[in-house]
Design a protein around this motif. Sequence first.
Motif, mmCIF file in Angstrom:
data_model
loop_
_atom_site.group_PDB
_atom_site.id
_atom_site.type_symbol
_atom_site.label_atom_id
_atom_site.label_comp_id
_atom_site.label_asym_id
_atom_site.label_seq_id
_atom_site.Cartn_x
_atom_site.Cartn_y
_atom_site.Cartn_z
ATOM 1 N N TYR A 255 -54.515 -45.958 -92.498
ATOM 2 C CA TYR A 255 -55.705 -45.952 -93.351
ATOM 3 C C TYR A 255 -55.950 -47.387 -93.787
ATOM 4 O O TYR A 255 -55.046 -48.045 -94.312
ATOM 5 C CB TYR A 255 -55.520 -45.059 -94.581
ATOM 6 N N ASP B 282 -64.789 -47.194 -95.355
ATOM 7 C CA ASP B 282 -65.174 -45.954 -94.681
ATOM 8 C C ASP B 282 -64.274 -45.659 -93.487
ATOM 9 O O ASP B 282 -64.584 -44.836 -92.646
ATOM 10 C CB ASP B 282 -66.640 -45.989 -94.249
ATOM 11 N N GLY C 229 -61.585 -43.944 -91.457
ATOM 12 C CA GLY C 229 -60.970 -42.619 -91.505
ATOM 13 C C GLY C 229 -59.466 -42.713 -91.360
ATOM 14 O O GLY C 229 -58.910 -43.768 -91.087
ATOM 15 N N ASN D 113 -56.582 -42.574 -89.211
ATOM 16 C CA ASN D 113 -56.566 -42.765 -87.764
ATOM 17 C C ASN D 113 -55.206 -42.506 -87.138
ATOM 18 O O ASN D 113 -54.188 -42.916 -87.677
ATOM 19 C CB ASN D 113 -56.957 -44.211 -87.436
ATOM 20 N N CYS E 25 -61.598 -43.946 -86.353
ATOM 21 C CA CYS E 25 -62.582 -43.072 -86.993
ATOM 22 C C CYS E 25 -63.208 -43.736 -88.210
ATOM 23 O O CYS E 25 -62.588 -44.540 -88.889
ATOM 24 C CB CYS E 25 -61.917 -41.767 -87.436
ATOM 25 N N ARG E 26 -64.441 -43.349 -88.456
ATOM 26 C CA ARG E 26 -65.197 -43.813 -89.614
ATOM 27 C C ARG E 26 -65.605 -42.578 -90.406
ATOM 28 O O ARG E 26 -66.077 -41.592 -89.845
ATOM 29 C CB ARG E 26 -66.427 -44.569 -89.122
ATOM 30 N N ILE E 27 -65.413 -42.625 -91.726
ATOM 31 C CA ILE E 27 -65.809 -41.504 -92.572
ATOM 32 C C ILE E 27 -67.327 -41.529 -92.730
ATOM 33 O O ILE E 27 -67.893 -42.528 -93.151
ATOM 34 C CB ILE E 27 -65.138 -41.591 -93.956
ATOM 35 N N LEU F 160 -62.992 -34.869 -95.031
ATOM 36 C CA LEU F 160 -63.587 -36.042 -94.407
ATOM 37 C C LEU F 160 -64.301 -35.634 -93.129
ATOM 38 O O LEU F 160 -63.675 -35.073 -92.225
ATOM 39 C CB LEU F 160 -62.503 -37.063 -94.032
ATOM 40 N N ARG G 260 -65.851 -37.170 -89.920
ATOM 41 C CA ARG G 260 -65.608 -38.462 -89.276
ATOM 42 C C ARG G 260 -66.351 -38.586 -87.949
ATOM 43 O O ARG G 260 -66.546 -37.600 -87.245
ATOM 44 C CB ARG G 260 -64.111 -38.638 -89.000
ATOM 45 N N CYS H 269 -65.609 -40.534 -84.561
ATOM 46 C CA CYS H 269 -64.417 -41.145 -83.971
ATOM 47 C C CYS H 269 -64.657 -41.636 -82.550
ATOM 48 O O CYS H 269 -65.496 -41.107 -81.823
ATOM 49 C CB CYS H 269 -63.272 -40.135 -83.929
#
Length: 106
Positions: free
Chosen positions: A27, A31, A33, A35, A41-43, A55, A57, A59
């Motif tokens: 983490y 933003d 995620g 991973n 990943c992006r939240i 969340l 995400r 990805c």
Amino acid sequence: MLPLTKGIYVVVGTPCKGASNADTLSYWGDDNGINGSKTKCRITRLTKKGATYSLQRACTEIQFNGSFNDETRITVRNRTSFTSHARPEFGTPDRTYRYCGTKVQF
């Protein structure tokens, strides 16, 4: 976005040094995620109920450069520990992770 220390987390009971990719998540704040070793990943949406966060995400699977969207839930235990909740579609159980620092230890 999440009240976690930025860095590498491993499954409780697993040594930080030499932890396998399967037992490691990361983490990095904002933003970013939660991973795995082969995903970035992006939240895109975050909801909170008590200490549990859902969340959504977006990805990218790094090895094959494929993209996907998913939803995952975590319960933050404290700034350096969280539980990732079961993902029945992947056959994964709840797993609790602890902080191991900002670099993977080989």
